[in-house]
Design a protein around this motif. Structure first.
Motif, short mmCIF file in Angstrom:
data_model
loop_
_atom_site.label_atom_id
_atom_site.label_comp_id
_atom_site.label_asym_id
_atom_site.label_seq_id
_atom_site.Cartn_x
_atom_site.Cartn_y
_atom_site.Cartn_z
N VAL A 145 -0.98 11.20 -6.91
CA VAL A 145 -0.77 10.24 -7.99
C VAL A 145 0.00 9.06 -7.41
O VAL A 145 1.09 9.22 -6.85
CB VAL A 145 0.02 10.86 -9.16
CG1 VAL A 145 0.23 9.82 -10.26
CG2 VAL A 145 -0.71 12.09 -9.71
N THR A 146 -0.58 7.85 -7.51
CA THR A 146 0.07 6.65 -7.00
C THR A 146 1.06 6.13 -8.05
O THR A 146 0.71 5.99 -9.22
CB THR A 146 -0.94 5.56 -6.65
OG1 THR A 146 -1.79 5.30 -7.78
CG2 THR A 146 -1.82 5.99 -5.48
N VAL A 147 2.28 5.85 -7.59
CA VAL A 147 3.36 5.47 -8.50
C VAL A 147 4.13 4.28 -7.93
O VAL A 147 4.44 4.25 -6.73
CB VAL A 147 4.33 6.65 -8.73
CG1 VAL A 147 5.49 6.23 -9.64
CG2 VAL A 147 3.60 7.85 -9.32
N GLY A 148 4.46 3.31 -8.77
CA GLY A 148 5.25 2.16 -8.34
C GLY A 148 6.32 1.83 -9.37
O GLY A 148 6.38 2.45 -10.45
N LEU A 149 7.14 0.84 -9.07
CA LEU A 149 8.16 0.40 -10.01
C LEU A 149 7.58 -0.47 -11.11
O LEU A 149 8.19 -0.63 -12.16
CB LEU A 149 9.26 -0.39 -9.28
CG LEU A 149 10.10 0.36 -8.25
CD1 LEU A 149 11.21 -0.54 -7.73
CD2 LEU A 149 10.68 1.64 -8.83
N ARG A 150 6.39 -1.03 -10.87
CA ARG A 150 5.74 -1.89 -11.86
C ARG A 150 4.25 -1.60 -11.85
O ARG A 150 3.75 -0.89 -10.99
CB ARG A 150 6.03 -3.37 -11.54
CG ARG A 150 5.56 -3.82 -10.17
CD ARG A 150 6.12 -5.18 -9.77
NE ARG A 150 7.55 -5.15 -9.61
CZ ARG A 150 8.17 -4.67 -8.53
NH1 ARG A 150 7.47 -4.19 -7.52
NH2 ARG A 150 9.48 -4.67 -8.45
N ASN A 151 3.54 -2.16 -12.82
CA ASN A 151 2.12 -1.79 -12.98
C ASN A 151 1.17 -2.61 -12.11
O ASN A 151 -0.05 -2.46 -12.22
CB ASN A 151 1.68 -1.88 -14.45
CG ASN A 151 1.94 -3.24 -15.05
OD1 ASN A 151 2.10 -4.23 -14.32
ND2 ASN A 151 1.99 -3.31 -16.36
N LYS A 152 1.71 -3.44 -11.21
CA LYS A 152 0.87 -4.17 -10.25
C LYS A 152 1.68 -4.40 -8.99
O LYS A 152 2.82 -4.85 -9.06
CB LYS A 152 0.41 -5.49 -10.84
CG LYS A 152 -0.60 -6.25 -9.99
CD LYS A 152 -1.04 -7.53 -10.71
CE LYS A 152 -2.05 -8.30 -9.91
NZ LYS A 152 -2.47 -9.55 -10.58
N LEU A 153 1.12 -4.06 -7.84
CA LEU A 153 1.81 -4.20 -6.57
C LEU A 153 0.97 -5.00 -5.59
O LEU A 153 -0.26 -4.95 -5.64
CB LEU A 153 2.10 -2.81 -5.96
CG LEU A 153 2.96 -1.86 -6.80
CD1 LEU A 153 2.93 -0.47 -6.18
CD2 LEU A 153 4.38 -2.37 -6.90
N THR A 154 1.64 -5.71 -4.69
CA THR A 154 0.95 -6.47 -3.65
C THR A 154 1.29 -5.87 -2.30
O THR A 154 2.47 -5.71 -1.97
CB THR A 154 1.35 -7.96 -3.69
OG1 THR A 154 1.06 -8.48 -4.99
CG2 THR A 154 0.58 -8.75 -2.64
N CYS A 155 0.28 -5.54 -1.54
CA CYS A 155 0.49 -4.97 -0.21
C CYS A 155 0.95 -6.05 0.77
O CYS A 155 1.01 -7.24 0.43
CB CYS A 155 -0.79 -4.33 0.31
SG CYS A 155 -1.44 -3.04 -0.74
N THR A 156 1.23 -5.63 1.98
CA THR A 156 1.76 -6.54 3.00
C THR A 156 0.93 -7.80 3.16
O THR A 156 1.46 -8.89 3.26
CB THR A 156 1.88 -5.81 4.34
OG1 THR A 156 2.87 -4.78 4.20
CG2 THR A 156 2.32 -6.74 5.44
N TRP A 157 -0.39 -7.67 3.18
CA TRP A 157 -1.23 -8.85 3.38
C TRP A 157 -2.04 -9.18 2.13
O TRP A 157 -3.25 -9.39 2.19
CB TRP A 157 -2.11 -8.66 4.63
CG TRP A 157 -1.28 -8.70 5.86
CD1 TRP A 157 -0.77 -9.82 6.48
CD2 TRP A 157 -0.81 -7.59 6.63
NE1 TRP A 157 -0.02 -9.46 7.57
CE2 TRP A 157 -0.03 -8.10 7.70
CE3 TRP A 157 -0.96 -6.21 6.53
CZ2 TRP A 157 0.59 -7.30 8.64
CZ3 TRP A 157 -0.34 -5.39 7.46
CH2 TRP A 157 0.42 -5.94 8.51
N ASN A 158 -1.34 -9.22 0.99
CA ASN A 158 -1.88 -9.71 -0.28
C ASN A 158 -3.02 -8.90 -0.86
O ASN A 158 -3.80 -9.41 -1.65
CB ASN A 158 -2.30 -11.18 -0.14
CG ASN A 158 -1.13 -12.06 0.24
OD1 ASN A 158 -0.03 -11.87 -0.25
ND2 ASN A 158 -1.36 -12.99 1.14
#
Length: 199
Positions: free
Chosen positions: A38-51
């Motif tokens: 299950v992928t989890v983040g602090l917010r509902n949209k994340l940007t990886c290192t190279w956009n």
């Protein structure tokens, strides 16, 4: 079913996250069928290192940590804002929960610095990004870790690694902790990682 929390910071490296989804996904469909990520983040949209933008399945406030059997954290780049999330109290709380419950924690490259920031590596063997031009090992030492010059370090239930090139090995080690060596070798063979040479 063994549920793995794939904890993603803004600025994470997509390749380091994908090894967990792929290895554990292959196991779900082609191995013993026992793992789910299950992928989890602090917010509902994340940007990886190279956009490369992703939408995690859940945010931290939408999950119950006790439902998960293991934690996996990919590294990322400071220039992409990785440490803003990785050093946050929310991240540290998740890491400390898994450590207290003695559940497997697998980190790749500089993700070990998030473990160090949380306080769980004090007096423990660990490693992080190890290129000669990098100061990351010194930073890990400042968190109280006993820094090792090894590609991968296993200390109890904690796995740390030294660079993106170790990513698949870390994912396979986590699979082995969650299932068995035999099952892991089966999945590796299916994925083309078999050490058996064909003529």
């Amino acid at each position: 079913m063994k549920k793995v929390l794939l904890l993603l910071a803004d600025g994470f490296e997509a390749v380091e996250a994908s090894v967990f989804t792929d290895v554990l996904g292959w196991n779900k469909w082609e191995g013993d069928g026992s793992t789910e990520v299950v992928t989890v983040g602090l917010r509902n949209k994340l940007t990886c290192t190279w956009n490369f933008t992703i939408i995690p399945e859940k945010t931290i406030n939408e999950i119950q940590l006790d439902e998960f059997d293991a934690l996996a954290i990919p590294g990322g780049f400071e220039e992409a804002g990785f440490y803003k999330d990785a050093y946050s109290q929310e991240f540290s709380n998740v890491i400390q929960h898994f450590y207290t419950k003695q559940k497997p924690i697998a980190s790749i490259c500089v993700a070990s610095l998030a473990l160090g920031k949380s306080g769980i590596l004090t007096g423990k063997r660990a490693t992080t990004y190890n290129h000669p031009t990098s100061k990351r090992k010194e930073q890990l030492k400042n968190f109280g870790a006993v820094v090792q010059n090894e590609l991968i370090v296993q200390e109890g239930n904690i796995i740390t690694s030294s660079n993106p090139g170790t990513a698949f090995d870390v994912a396979f080690l986590l699979l082995e902790k969650l299932t068995s060596k035999e099952n892991t070798e089966h999945v590796k063979e299916l994925m083309g990682f078999s050490t058996t040479k064909t003529k």
